[in-house]
Design a protein around this motif. Structure first.
Motif, PDB file in Angstrom:
ATOM      1  N   VAL A  42      -6.295  17.346  -0.453  1.00 11.49           N
ATOM      2  CA  VAL A  42      -6.745  17.212  -1.842  1.00 11.49           C
ATOM      3  C   VAL A  42      -6.166  15.944  -2.460  1.00 11.49           C
ATOM      4  N   LEU A  43      -4.880  15.685  -2.226  1.00  8.86           N
ATOM      5  CA  LEU A  43      -4.266  14.463  -2.749  1.00  8.86           C
ATOM      6  C   LEU A  43      -4.995  13.230  -2.229  1.00  8.86           C
ATOM      7  N   ALA A  44      -5.256  13.202  -0.933  1.00 11.23           N
ATOM      8  CA  ALA A  44      -5.942  12.056  -0.333  1.00 11.23           C
ATOM      9  C   ALA A  44      -7.331  11.884  -0.938  1.00 11.23           C
ATOM     10  N   ALA A  45      -8.055  12.987  -1.095  1.00 11.49           N
ATOM     11  CA  ALA A  45      -9.411  12.918  -1.648  1.00 11.49           C
ATOM     12  C   ALA A  45      -9.389  12.470  -3.111  1.00 11.49           C
ATOM     13  N   ARG A  46      -8.479  13.016  -3.907  1.00 13.99           N
ATOM     14  CA  ARG A  46      -8.431  12.675  -5.341  1.00 13.99           C
ATOM     15  C   ARG A  46      -8.119  11.209  -5.584  1.00 13.99           C
ATOM     16  N   GLN A  47      -7.301  10.629  -4.714  1.00 14.78           N
ATOM     17  CA  GLN A  47      -6.896   9.236  -4.909  1.00 14.78           C
ATOM     18  C   GLN A  47      -7.542   8.288  -3.909  1.00 14.78           C
ATOM     19  N   ASN A  48      -8.471   8.821  -3.087  1.00 14.41           N
ATOM     20  CA  ASN A  48      -9.161   8.004  -2.089  1.00 14.41           C
ATOM     21  C   ASN A  48      -8.155   7.279  -1.183  1.00 14.41           C
ATOM     22  N   LEU A  49      -7.253   8.054  -0.594  1.00 12.90           N
ATOM     23  CA  LEU A  49      -6.207   7.518   0.270  1.00 12.90           C
ATOM     24  C   LEU A  49      -6.416   7.997   1.705  1.00 12.90           C
ATOM     25  N   ALA A  95       0.836  -1.194   0.000  1.00 17.99           N
ATOM     26  CA  ALA A  95       0.000   0.000   0.000  1.00 17.99           C
ATOM     27  C   ALA A  95       0.873   1.246   0.000  1.00 17.99           C
ATOM     28  N   THR A  96       1.976   1.208   0.703  1.00 20.56           N
ATOM     29  CA  THR A  96       2.865   2.369   0.775  1.00 20.56           C
ATOM     30  C   THR A  96       3.363   2.755  -0.615  1.00 20.56           C
ATOM     31  N   VAL A  97       3.829   1.786  -1.383  1.00 20.17           N
ATOM     32  CA  VAL A  97       4.316   2.055  -2.738  1.00 20.17           C
ATOM     33  C   VAL A  97       3.178   2.519  -3.630  1.00 20.17           C
ATOM     34  N   ASP A  98       2.057   1.822  -3.578  1.00 22.87           N
ATOM     35  CA  ASP A  98       0.905   2.178  -4.399  1.00 22.87           C
ATOM     36  C   ASP A  98       0.455   3.610  -4.111  1.00 22.87           C
ATOM     37  N   TYR A  99       0.308   3.959  -2.849  1.00 31.47           N
ATOM     38  CA  TYR A  99      -0.138   5.303  -2.482  1.00 31.47           C
ATOM     39  C   TYR A  99       0.882   6.357  -2.895  1.00 31.47           C
ATOM     40  N   ARG A 117      -5.600   9.941   4.741  1.00 32.80           N
ATOM     41  CA  ARG A 117      -4.788  11.161   4.816  1.00 32.80           C
ATOM     42  C   ARG A 117      -3.572  11.026   5.731  1.00 32.80           C
ATOM     43  N   LYS A 118      -3.744  10.494   6.919  1.00 31.16           N
ATOM     44  CA  LYS A 118      -2.616  10.391   7.862  1.00 31.16           C
ATOM     45  C   LYS A 118      -1.521   9.491   7.304  1.00 31.16           C
ATOM     46  N   PHE A 119      -1.890   8.380   6.700  1.00 33.13           N
ATOM     47  CA  PHE A 119      -0.921   7.479   6.087  1.00 33.13           C
ATOM     48  C   PHE A 119      -0.221   8.192   4.930  1.00 33.13           C
ATOM     49  N   LEU A 120      -0.994   8.909   4.122  1.00 32.49           N
ATOM     50  CA  LEU A 120      -0.418   9.656   3.006  1.00 32.49           C
ATOM     51  C   LEU A 120       0.573  10.707   3.500  1.00 32.49           C
ATOM     52  N   GLU A 121       0.262  11.389   4.592  1.00 31.51           N
ATOM     53  CA  GLU A 121       1.169  12.411   5.114  1.00 31.51           C
ATOM     54  C   GLU A 121       2.513  11.808   5.515  1.00 31.51           C
ATOM     55  N   ALA A 122       2.500  10.610   6.089  1.00 32.22           N
ATOM     56  CA  ALA A 122       3.761   9.922   6.428  1.00 32.22           C
ATOM     57  C   ALA A 122       4.537   9.579   5.154  1.00 32.22           C
ATOM     58  N   ILE A 123       3.828   9.153   4.126  1.00 36.73           N
ATOM     59  CA  ILE A 123       4.463   8.823   2.849  1.00 36.73           C
ATOM     60  C   ILE A 123       5.044  10.083   2.214  1.00 36.73           C
ATOM     61  N   LEU A 124       4.289  11.180   2.251  1.00 38.87           N
ATOM     62  CA  LEU A 124       4.775  12.446   1.692  1.00 38.87           C
ATOM     63  C   LEU A 124       6.037  12.920   2.406  1.00 38.87           C
ATOM     64  N   ALA A 125       6.136  12.651   3.703  1.00 39.50           N
ATOM     65  CA  ALA A 125       7.351  13.013   4.445  1.00 39.50           C
ATOM     66  C   ALA A 125       8.547  12.226   3.907  1.00 39.50           C
TER      67      ALA A 125
END
Length: 173
Positions: free
Chosen positions: A51-58, A27-31, A60-68
């Motif tokens: 917006v990124l989380a909403a556009r890709q249905n991800l 999931a980490t790679v996919d997201y 948000r908190k997990f996405l923020e860690a990935i973005l870091a």
């Protein structure tokens, strides 16, 4: 690679490691790839994590860690304030899928934290490291030679398209 020789970015969904094991991209790679593709589509603009989380249905908190992780790797830049958000750190044609994998998971292939060329087996498994090195080379060829721009446009490298079109490529085994 894990102790069983499977790339860390791939996860054995049912834990069996045998013939009936189901392999999937983590999931980490996919997201991470999906978020970067959304940023590539928006470039040179910025998108917030919401917006990124909403556009890709991800999530948000997990996405923020990935973005870091992506920011530390220089694949994205973050900006604070009312006009803040994330943008690509490089043009999409200069970001390979391998870059993304390495940013969130580390090396493409390793065995118990060893590089495949440093693994030594004796007896019947003596030649197995050659297979692991070939696997890494295959991963590199696909992932390093495929950029975000390629995926976004659908104009994938010929060898990637050929592999995907080979008989049985889309069948789960």
């Amino acid at each position: 690679m894990t102790a069983g020789g499977v790339p860390r970015a791939l996860v054995d969904r049912n834990g069996t490691g045998g013939q009936n094991a189901s392999m999937e991209i983590s999931a980490t790679v996919d997201y991470a790839v999906r978020a970067l593709l959304a940023l590539a589509e928006t470039a040179p603009g910025r998108l917030t994590s919401e917006v990124l989380a909403a556009r890709q249905n991800l999530p948000r908190k997990f996405l923020e860690a990935i973005l870091a992780d992506l920011r530390r790797a220089g694949l994205v830049r973050s900006h604070r304030g009312a006009e803040g958000g994330y943008e690509l750190g490089r043009p999409p044609e200069e970001i390979s899928i391998a870059d993304v994998l390495r940013a969130v998971h580390g090396p493409l292939a390793e065995d118990r934290r060893l590089r495949p060329e440093d693994v030594r087996y004796e007896g019947v498994a003596e030649h197995l490291p050659v297979v692991w090195v070939a696997l890494r080379a295959s991963l590199r060829r696909v992932l390093e030679e495929t950029s975000l721009a390629d995926v976004l446009s659908g104009d994938l490298p010929a060898h990637v398209r050929s592999l995907a079109e080979s008989p049985g490529a889309w069948l789960a085994r």
